[in-house]
Design an enzyme around this catalytic site. Structure first.
Site, PDB file in Angstrom:
ATOM      1  N   SER A 256      -3.387 -23.030  18.198  1.00 32.30           N
ATOM      2  CA  SER A 256      -4.761 -22.528  18.293  1.00 32.30           C
ATOM      3  C   SER A 256      -5.467 -22.515  16.929  1.00 32.30           C
ATOM      4  O   SER A 256      -5.508 -23.551  16.279  1.00 32.30           O
ATOM      5  CB  SER A 256      -4.736 -21.140  18.938  1.00 32.30           C
ATOM      6  OG  SER A 256      -5.958 -20.876  19.543  1.00 32.30           O
ATOM      7  N   LYS A 260      -5.516 -25.581  14.082  1.00 31.26           N
ATOM      8  CA  LYS A 260      -6.581 -26.136  13.236  1.00 31.26           C
ATOM      9  C   LYS A 260      -6.047 -26.159  11.798  1.00 31.26           C
ATOM     10  O   LYS A 260      -6.236 -27.108  11.031  1.00 31.26           O
ATOM     11  CB  LYS A 260      -7.844 -25.259  13.295  1.00 31.26           C
ATOM     12  CG  LYS A 260      -8.341 -24.874  14.699  1.00 31.26           C
ATOM     13  CD  LYS A 260      -9.616 -24.032  14.621  1.00 31.26           C
ATOM     14  CE  LYS A 260      -9.869 -23.100  15.813  1.00 31.26           C
ATOM     15  NZ  LYS A 260     -10.085 -23.642  17.105  1.00 31.26           N
ATOM     16  N   TRP A 347     -11.383 -24.324  27.227  1.00 26.21           N
ATOM     17  CA  TRP A 347     -12.069 -23.845  26.023  1.00 26.21           C
ATOM     18  C   TRP A 347     -11.738 -24.738  24.816  1.00 26.21           C
ATOM     19  O   TRP A 347     -12.563 -24.961  23.940  1.00 26.21           O
ATOM     20  CB  TRP A 347     -11.671 -22.393  25.762  1.00 26.21           C
ATOM     21  CG  TRP A 347     -12.441 -21.691  24.692  1.00 26.21           C
ATOM     22  CD1 TRP A 347     -11.940 -21.105  23.570  1.00 26.21           C
ATOM     23  CD2 TRP A 347     -13.854 -21.456  24.643  1.00 26.21           C
ATOM     24  NE1 TRP A 347     -12.942 -20.537  22.821  1.00 26.21           N
ATOM     25  CE2 TRP A 347     -14.136 -20.739  23.459  1.00 26.21           C
ATOM     26  CE3 TRP A 347     -14.931 -21.800  25.489  1.00 26.21           C
ATOM     27  CZ2 TRP A 347     -15.423 -20.347  23.086  1.00 26.21           C
ATOM     28  CZ3 TRP A 347     -16.211 -21.412  25.113  1.00 26.21           C
ATOM     29  CH2 TRP A 347     -16.449 -20.697  23.939  1.00 26.21           C
ATOM     30  N   HIS A 397      -3.420 -21.813  27.731  1.00 27.43           N
ATOM     31  CA  HIS A 397      -3.427 -21.783  26.265  1.00 27.43           C
ATOM     32  C   HIS A 397      -2.234 -20.971  25.759  1.00 27.43           C
ATOM     33  O   HIS A 397      -2.224 -19.741  25.869  1.00 27.43           O
ATOM     34  CB  HIS A 397      -4.754 -21.118  25.856  1.00 27.43           C
ATOM     35  CG  HIS A 397      -5.033 -21.122  24.390  1.00 27.43           C
ATOM     36  ND1 HIS A 397      -5.371 -22.257  23.701  1.00 27.43           N
ATOM     37  CD2 HIS A 397      -5.033 -20.122  23.473  1.00 27.43           C
ATOM     38  CE1 HIS A 397      -5.589 -21.956  22.429  1.00 27.43           C
ATOM     39  NE2 HIS A 397      -5.375 -20.659  22.260  1.00 27.43           N
TER      40      HIS A 397
HETATM   41  C1  GTR Z   1     -10.378 -18.296  20.303  1.00 25.58           C
HETATM   42  C2  GTR Z   1     -11.199 -19.312  19.566  1.00 25.58           C
HETATM   43  C3  GTR Z   1     -10.448 -20.619  19.512  1.00 25.58           C
HETATM   44  C4  GTR Z   1      -8.985 -20.464  19.151  1.00 25.58           C
HETATM   45  C5  GTR Z   1      -8.353 -19.180  19.676  1.00 25.58           C
HETATM   46  C6  GTR Z   1      -7.074 -18.738  18.989  1.00 25.58           C
HETATM   47  O1  GTR Z   1     -11.029 -17.077  20.420  1.00 25.58           O
HETATM   48  O2  GTR Z   1     -12.429 -19.460  20.237  1.00 25.58           O
HETATM   49  O3  GTR Z   1     -11.114 -21.482  18.623  1.00 25.58           O
HETATM   50  O4  GTR Z   1      -8.820 -20.555  17.800  1.00 25.58           O
HETATM   51  O5  GTR Z   1      -9.211 -18.097  19.584  1.00 25.58           O
HETATM   52  O6  GTR Z   1      -6.837 -18.998  17.815  1.00 25.58           O
HETATM   53  O7  GTR Z   1      -6.302 -18.019  19.635  1.00 25.58           O
END
Ligand code: GTR
Length: 416
Positions: A256, A260, A347, A397
């Site tokens: 997540s 990145k 998402w 996710h």
């Molecule tokens: C979310 C965000 C994503 C992702 C995620 C995470 O809220 O919108 O970009 O990074 O968090 O890191 O769990």
């Protein structure tokens, strides 16, 4: 920040091995074209890629997106402890990476190595969300003392970790299985490097290394993703000092927002031999121009501290970006990179994550590798492994054992 690359020789290996791998006409080039420089000239050779196009791309990512990190500082290892752990199956080491003399200028590293593997051991390195103690119930893991977001499920209260949080994120870190496959695991709590909230860049590594705030920060000053990535490189500095771990075979991995981060760390620092990015979405592997799921405007609003402020100029103006995320993956080439999505993670835009992976393929091929052996997005749970790897896993996710199985197989393919 560009890192010196002491291992240029092995990076060039695929070039020497290649007969003539040409870009595929059946794979359309994603804009901005990785093989057309900003001045319009064509990139036709590996040399041109390495000498001019890759540095140009990294500079654009620094200037417009993640921000400019300081040069590496000299690091010191402090408070090293070593012991057998996990019923004698693991050698556990913990140490502090000190990056400045300021009082809180350090972060804690946890490393497990398999006891029965021959040294030095290749390893996975990844940041974690809730502290090193959250990855395993091992009572010997040191407890972080830094700020941590409250979380009912994990048991974090009063913005600090506590005993009840031990092992609460073990599902994401199958330590014994990783060790059984002959790999080490190295992890750091990301909040130890930079706490994940918008505090005006006072705390964490920004507070230590940034020039005192006289007025405004530069529009390209580094954000939190760049800070976490910088921290990963400093961990690698200390792994290079440890004869038990094979610092030339470290796979940097993240999930997540930390996916990145693993991409930005691996793109800049060529000492990372492999990069794995799990469900990284917007600002990670997802192709921004698709504007599907999370967008640049939304991410800049909700997480104003993640990127540099110059990135806000591209809110709703994705087409104006001189870069997109396929170029970030391309900057890792020819080193192996694996991008993973989850089918229910709209998402993060799985199609966009796949598209960027495929979009990096022309560069991987120019550099003499097989790139991504696919031309279309593979069906759910049908991974594709080449020099680039990709899968979309069924489910939501998360970072799961299913994902890890692919990463271990991918590491076997490239590291063994
Ligand atoms: C979310 C965000 C994503 C992702 C995620 C995470 O809220 O919108 O970009 O990074 O968090 O890191 O769990």
């Amino acid at each position: 920040m560009s890192q010196p690359n002491p291992r240029a020789a092995w990076l060039l290996m695929p070039l020497l091995m290649s007969a003539c791998v040409t870009p595929r006409p059946d794979v359309p080039r994603l804009p901005p074209d990785p093989l057309i420089a900003a001045d319009g000239s064509m990139i036709k050779t590996a040399e041109q890629w390495r000498q001019s196009r890759r540095p140009e791309i990294l500079e654009q990512f620094r200037r417009h997106m993640y921000g400019r990190s300081p040069e590496p500082t000299e690091v010191r290892i402090e408070e090293m402890s070593e012991s057998l752990a996990l019923d004698g199956k693991a050698q556990r080491k913990q140490w502090r990476v000190r990056y400045d003399d300021a009082e809180h200028a350090f972060f804690e590293v946890l490393m497990y190595l398999p006891v029965n593997a021959s040294k030095p051991v290749p390893a996975f390195l990844g940041l974690n969300f809730f502290g090193n103690q959250s990855i395993h119930s091992d009572p010997g893991i040191r407890m972080p003392t830094t700020w941590m977001r409250n979380d009912k499920k994990i048991g974090v209260t009063n913005d600090r970790a506590n005993e009840s949080t031990r092992g609460k994120r073990a599902s994401r870190w199958p330590v014994e299985k990783i060790l059984a496959r002959g790999y080490g695991l190295v992890t750091v709590y990301y909040g130890d490097i930079d706490p994940d909230f918008d505090d005006g860049f006072i705390n964490g590594v920004h507070g230590v290394l940034d020039p005192p705030l006289a007025g405004k920060r530069a529009t390209d000053a580094w954000g939190s993703i760049a800070a976490w990535a910088w921290g990963l490189s400093r961990v690698l500095d200390t792994l290079e000092m440890d004869a038990d771990v094979d610092a030339e075979h470290i796979a940097v991995l993240g999930h997540s927002r930390l996916g990145k981060t693993s991409l930005w760390a691996g793109a800049q620092d060529e000492r990372f031999a492999m990069v794995i990015s799990n469900d990284s979405g917007c600002g990670g592997a997802a192709y921004s121009r698709r504007r599907s799921g999370e967008t640049i405007k939304v991410i800049n609003r909700v997480f104003p501290h993640w990127f540099c402020t110059a990135f806000r100029a591209f809110d709703d103006r994705e087409d104006q970006l001189p870069i997109d995320q396929h170029l970030l993956i391309a900057a890792i080439a020819p080193r192996p990179a694996y991008i993973a999505s989850a089918a229910k993670d709209s998402w993060a835009d799985p199609e966009g994550e796949f598209l960027s992976t495929l979009g990096a393929d022309p560069v991987y091929r120019l550099l003499g590798t097989d790139g991504l052996p696919a031309t279309k997005m593979p069906p759910v749970d049908q991974p594709v492994h080449g020099q680039l790897g990709y899968h979309v896993r069924a489910g939501k996710h998360d970072l799961t054992w299913q994902d890890w199985q692919q990463y271990l197989t991918f590491a076997d393919r490239h590291f063994r």
